[in-house]
Write a protein that holds these residues in place. Structure first.
Motif, PDB file in Angstrom:
ATOM      1  N   ASP A 390       0.922  -1.159   0.054  1.00  0.00           N
ATOM      2  CA  ASP A 390       0.181  -0.001   0.129  1.00  0.00           C
ATOM      3  C   ASP A 390       0.683   1.435  -0.010  1.00  0.00           C
ATOM      4  N   ALA A 391       2.081   1.292   0.531  1.00  0.00           N
ATOM      5  CA  ALA A 391       2.807   2.384   0.796  1.00  0.00           C
ATOM      6  C   ALA A 391       3.412   2.576  -0.724  1.00  0.00           C
ATOM      7  N   GLY A 392       3.513   1.592  -1.435  1.00  0.00           N
ATOM      8  CA  GLY A 392       4.124   1.752  -2.759  1.00  0.00           C
ATOM      9  C   GLY A 392       3.135   2.250  -3.570  1.00  0.00           C
ATOM     10  N   TYR A 393       2.142   1.676  -3.535  1.00  0.00           N
ATOM     11  CA  TYR A 393       0.846   2.317  -4.371  1.00  0.00           C
ATOM     12  C   TYR A 393       0.782   3.850  -4.005  1.00  0.00           C
ATOM     13  N   GLU A 394       0.601   4.318  -2.807  1.00  0.00           N
ATOM     14  CA  GLU A 394       0.609   5.723  -2.673  1.00  0.00           C
ATOM     15  C   GLU A 394       1.645   6.482  -3.562  1.00  0.00           C
ATOM     16  N   GLU A 395       2.847   6.379  -3.480  1.00  0.00           N
ATOM     17  CA  GLU A 395       3.844   6.906  -4.097  1.00  0.00           C
ATOM     18  C   GLU A 395       3.828   6.864  -5.505  1.00  0.00           C
ATOM     19  N   ILE A 396       3.425   5.816  -6.241  1.00  0.00           N
ATOM     20  CA  ILE A 396       3.437   5.797  -7.568  1.00  0.00           C
ATOM     21  C   ILE A 396       2.415   6.587  -8.224  1.00  0.00           C
ATOM     22  N   THR A 397       1.330   6.481  -7.604  1.00  0.00           N
ATOM     23  CA  THR A 397       0.352   7.364  -8.388  1.00  0.00           C
ATOM     24  C   THR A 397       0.355   8.781  -8.067  1.00  0.00           C
ATOM     25  N   LYS A 398       1.159   9.254  -7.288  1.00  0.00           N
ATOM     26  CA  LYS A 398       1.412  10.642  -6.941  1.00  0.00           C
ATOM     27  C   LYS A 398       2.798  11.118  -8.038  1.00  0.00           C
ATOM     28  N   LYS A 399       3.481  10.395  -8.191  1.00  0.00           N
ATOM     29  CA  LYS A 399       4.850  10.885  -8.916  1.00  0.00           C
ATOM     30  C   LYS A 399       5.035  10.090 -10.124  1.00  0.00           C
ATOM     31  N   TYR A 400       4.688   8.703 -10.498  1.00  0.00           N
ATOM     32  CA  TYR A 400       5.123   8.109 -11.513  1.00  0.00           C
ATOM     33  C   TYR A 400       4.212   7.608 -12.332  1.00  0.00           C
ATOM     34  N   SER A 401       3.064   8.122 -12.419  1.00  0.00           N
ATOM     35  CA  SER A 401       2.033   7.548 -13.446  1.00  0.00           C
ATOM     36  C   SER A 401       2.305   8.041 -14.834  1.00  0.00           C
ATOM     37  N   LYS A 402       1.732   7.662 -15.814  1.00  0.00           N
ATOM     38  CA  LYS A 402       2.033   7.994 -17.357  1.00  0.00           C
ATOM     39  C   LYS A 402       1.808   9.070 -17.500  1.00  0.00           C
ATOM     40  N   GLU A 403       0.768   9.742 -16.912  1.00  0.00           N
ATOM     41  CA  GLU A 403       0.227  11.340 -17.260  1.00  0.00           C
ATOM     42  C   GLU A 403       1.363  12.205 -16.591  1.00  0.00           C
ATOM     43  N   VAL A 404       1.850  11.942 -15.387  1.00  0.00           N
ATOM     44  CA  VAL A 404       2.906  12.904 -14.749  1.00  0.00           C
ATOM     45  C   VAL A 404       3.970  12.906 -15.483  1.00  0.00           C
ATOM     46  N   VAL A 405       4.519  11.808 -16.082  1.00  0.00           N
ATOM     47  CA  VAL A 405       5.880  11.802 -16.414  1.00  0.00           C
ATOM     48  C   VAL A 405       5.814  12.061 -18.026  1.00  0.00           C
ATOM     49  N   THR A 406       4.997  11.850 -18.603  1.00  0.00           N
ATOM     50  CA  THR A 406       4.794  12.311 -20.028  1.00  0.00           C
ATOM     51  C   THR A 406       4.680  13.697 -20.329  1.00  0.00           C
ATOM     52  N   ALA A 407       4.181  14.247 -19.264  1.00  0.00           N
ATOM     53  CA  ALA A 407       3.961  15.730 -19.241  1.00  0.00           C
ATOM     54  C   ALA A 407       5.226  16.347 -19.153  1.00  0.00           C
ATOM     55  N   ASP A 408       6.279  15.700 -18.543  1.00  0.00           N
ATOM     56  CA  ASP A 408       7.624  16.300 -18.236  1.00  0.00           C
ATOM     57  C   ASP A 408       8.227  16.292 -19.701  1.00  0.00           C
ATOM     58  N   TYR A 409       8.246  15.184 -20.576  1.00  0.00           N
ATOM     59  CA  TYR A 409       8.740  15.162 -21.813  1.00  0.00           C
ATOM     60  C   TYR A 409       8.273  16.289 -22.742  1.00  0.00           C
ATOM     61  N   ILE A 410       6.883  16.486 -22.611  1.00  0.00           N
ATOM     62  CA  ILE A 410       6.275  17.393 -23.469  1.00  0.00           C
ATOM     63  C   ILE A 410       6.809  18.682 -23.181  1.00  0.00           C
ATOM     64  N   ARG A 411       6.734  18.913 -21.827  1.00  0.00           N
ATOM     65  CA  ARG A 411       7.431  20.749 -21.319  1.00  0.00           C
ATOM     66  C   ARG A 411       8.763  20.616 -21.991  1.00  0.00           C
ATOM     67  N   LEU A 412       9.679  19.688 -21.997  1.00  0.00           N
ATOM     68  CA  LEU A 412      10.937  19.872 -22.320  1.00  0.00           C
ATOM     69  C   LEU A 412      11.116  20.009 -23.673  1.00  0.00           C
ATOM     70  N   ILE A 413      10.219  19.263 -24.515  1.00  0.00           N
ATOM     71  CA  ILE A 413      10.323  19.412 -26.128  1.00  0.00           C
ATOM     72  C   ILE A 413       9.742  20.970 -26.328  1.00  0.00           C
ATOM     73  N   ASN A 414       8.918  21.137 -25.606  1.00  0.00           N
ATOM     74  CA  ASN A 414       8.089  22.509 -26.081  1.00  0.00           C
ATOM     75  C   ASN A 414       9.067  23.658 -25.648  1.00  0.00           C
ATOM     76  N   LYS A 415       9.757  23.679 -24.446  1.00  0.00           N
ATOM     77  CA  LYS A 415      10.927  24.630 -24.442  1.00  0.00           C
ATOM     78  C   LYS A 415      11.981  24.572 -25.272  1.00  0.00           C
ATOM     79  N   LEU A 416      12.301  23.380 -25.775  1.00  0.00           N
ATOM     80  CA  LEU A 416      13.368  23.301 -26.829  1.00  0.00           C
ATOM     81  C   LEU A 416      13.226  23.980 -28.013  1.00  0.00           C
ATOM     82  N   ILE A 417      11.832  23.777 -28.565  1.00  0.00           N
ATOM     83  CA  ILE A 417      11.369  24.129 -30.018  1.00  0.00           C
ATOM     84  C   ILE A 417      10.656  25.690 -29.805  1.00  0.00           C
TER      85      ILE A 417
END
Length: 417
Positions: A390-417
């Motif tokens: 249960d402790a691991g589940y709480e952490e993953i949903t806050k920081k490591y979901s598909k939606e959270v991390v792919t947004a980081d890639y999009i922000r990086l590419i947007n900034k570069l171009i």
């Protein structure tokens, strides 16, 4: 006429191949598409984990008599360059060179490319992208999933000093000529940041998990073959993935011998070069509670995880510093705990230490390692393992979901171009 920005994703594996890198980049490609990017993928034909059902869903069409193939992944154009798992070293090298040459040609043929994103390995993919990026005026982002050539050197397979020197030169070139480099973990970051002329180019963006697919399941939701996965009151310890050299199988086998008479079962699920060895050891030692089963489809993974009480990852000494098993995220997303053997300052231990969802065993002494595994399993109950999960589940949903991390890639590419 205005155009949507175009991103070229260049990866050695992509759908319909059934491996972790493919799944990761499938989701990254879809995230860019959803944000209005035109996405083109340059990859190989499936050759890591060929799944007939996935091939049927995403058929490939021959182009120029089979020189390359095309397919569509949810409306995304995918270019496939033929690759096979050749037994011959000469054929493997020839196939590798062919892939690079055709990748360069097909990449240069794409119009209006704004950005190029690719994961390692191989290191050479970064060099090809630099050439395409230079010709197209595109920004190049290189994603370090494994550190090369360090990995090859420490594994013991690469000893030629001239080749090592060339690869180290190539690594620095790729890092320093790319517009940005991402890596998945602080340990990786600390390892390579000194190789940059401009350290600010290096960013940490972790891998992630599809929390829609990987989620906790109630017992009544589990769909598995009851002949292979029979319910019982035993503690079920599982590993599902590649049965290869990345894992250290000896501690598991030794622990299983010592736990023969305990209400504990082990499940090893998958394929790989070490499978026959593990099966032989299980047979010789009469380990009736160690079940070795074939590869199961990705859709079954949440059910396998739900069936288990505990997942194990025992990293080999050669691999532990240069890779981070993506299955860690999927295990945590399904609210399951882990028992992990790895060195004290490795990516997996660095990540899991603060999470309170795993038993971490970092000793190098083999007997101590086995004794710690045995003591932990003997002292665990289904209830105590659920608390860890249960402790691991709480952490993953806050920081490591598909939606959270792919947004980081999009922000990086947007900034570069």
């Amino acid at each position: 006429m205005s155009y949507s920005p175009k991103i070229l994703i260049h990866s050695i594996a992509f759908s319909p191949d059934g491996v972790s890198t493919a799944y990761l980049y499938n989701d990254i490609a879809l995230a860019f598409q959803q944000k209005g990017y035109e996405v083109v993928v340059l990859t190989t034909t499936p050759h890591y984990n060929v799944l007939p059902d996935e091939l049927a869903k995403q058929p490939m069409k021959k182009k120029l008599g089979g020189l390359y193939y095309t397919s569509s992944f949810n409306g995304i154009k995918v270019l496939h360059i033929p690759q096979k798992k050749f037994g011959s070293t000469a054929l493997r090298i020839l196939g590798f060179v062919y892939w690079h040459i055709l990748s360069l040609i097909l990449g240069l043929a794409e119009k209006r490319v704004s950005a190029i994103l690719s994961p390692s390995p191989p290191l050479t993919i970064g060099f090809i992208n630099l050439l395409i990026g230079k010709a197209k005026g595109a920004k190049v982002v290189y994603n370090v999933q494994e550190i090369y050539p360090d990995f090859l050197i420490e594994q013991g397979g690469l000893k030629s000093k001239p080749i090592i020197a060339i690869l180290k030169w190539l690594e620095k070139l790729v890092y320093n000529k790319s517009n940005a480099v991402t890596t998945i973990d602080q340990v990786f970051y600390d390892t390579i940041v000194g190789r940059f002329n401009e350290p600010q180019k290096l960013h940490i963006i972790p891998n992630f998990v599809d929390t829609g697919l990987y989620r906790p399941l109630a017992d009544e939701e589990i769909i598995l073959d009851k002949n292979l996965f029979a319910n019982s009151d035993t503690i079920k310890v599982m590993y599902a993935g590649n049965i290869g050299h990345a894992q250290d199988w000896e501690p598991l086998l030794s622990a299983a011998i010592l736990l023969k008479d305990q209400p504990i079962e082990f499940y090893i699920i998958g394929e790989g070069v070490m499978k026959d060895y593990v099966m032989e050891k299980v047979k010789i030692n009469g380990l009736n509670k160690v079940h070795i089963l074939p590869y199961q489809p990705r859709e079954s993974m949440p059910h396998l995880l739900a069936f288990s009480d505990l997942q194990f990852i025992f990293m080999s000494k050669e691999m532990e510093g240069h890779g981070f098993p993506s299955k860690v995220y999927t295990i945590m997303a399904c609210a399951k705990p882990l028992v992990v053997c790895s060195g004290a300052k490795t990516p997996i231990v660095n990540f899991l230490q603060p999470q309170q969802c795993a038993k971490l065993i970092t000793t190098r002494d083999f007997a101590e390692k086995v004794n710690e595994i045995v003591a932990f399993l003997k002292g665990s109950s289904k209830e105590s393992l659920r608390t860890l999960g249960d402790a691991g589940y709480e952490e993953i949903t806050k920081k490591y979901s598909k939606e959270v991390v792919t947004a980081d890639y999009i922000r990086l590419i947007n900034k570069l171009i």
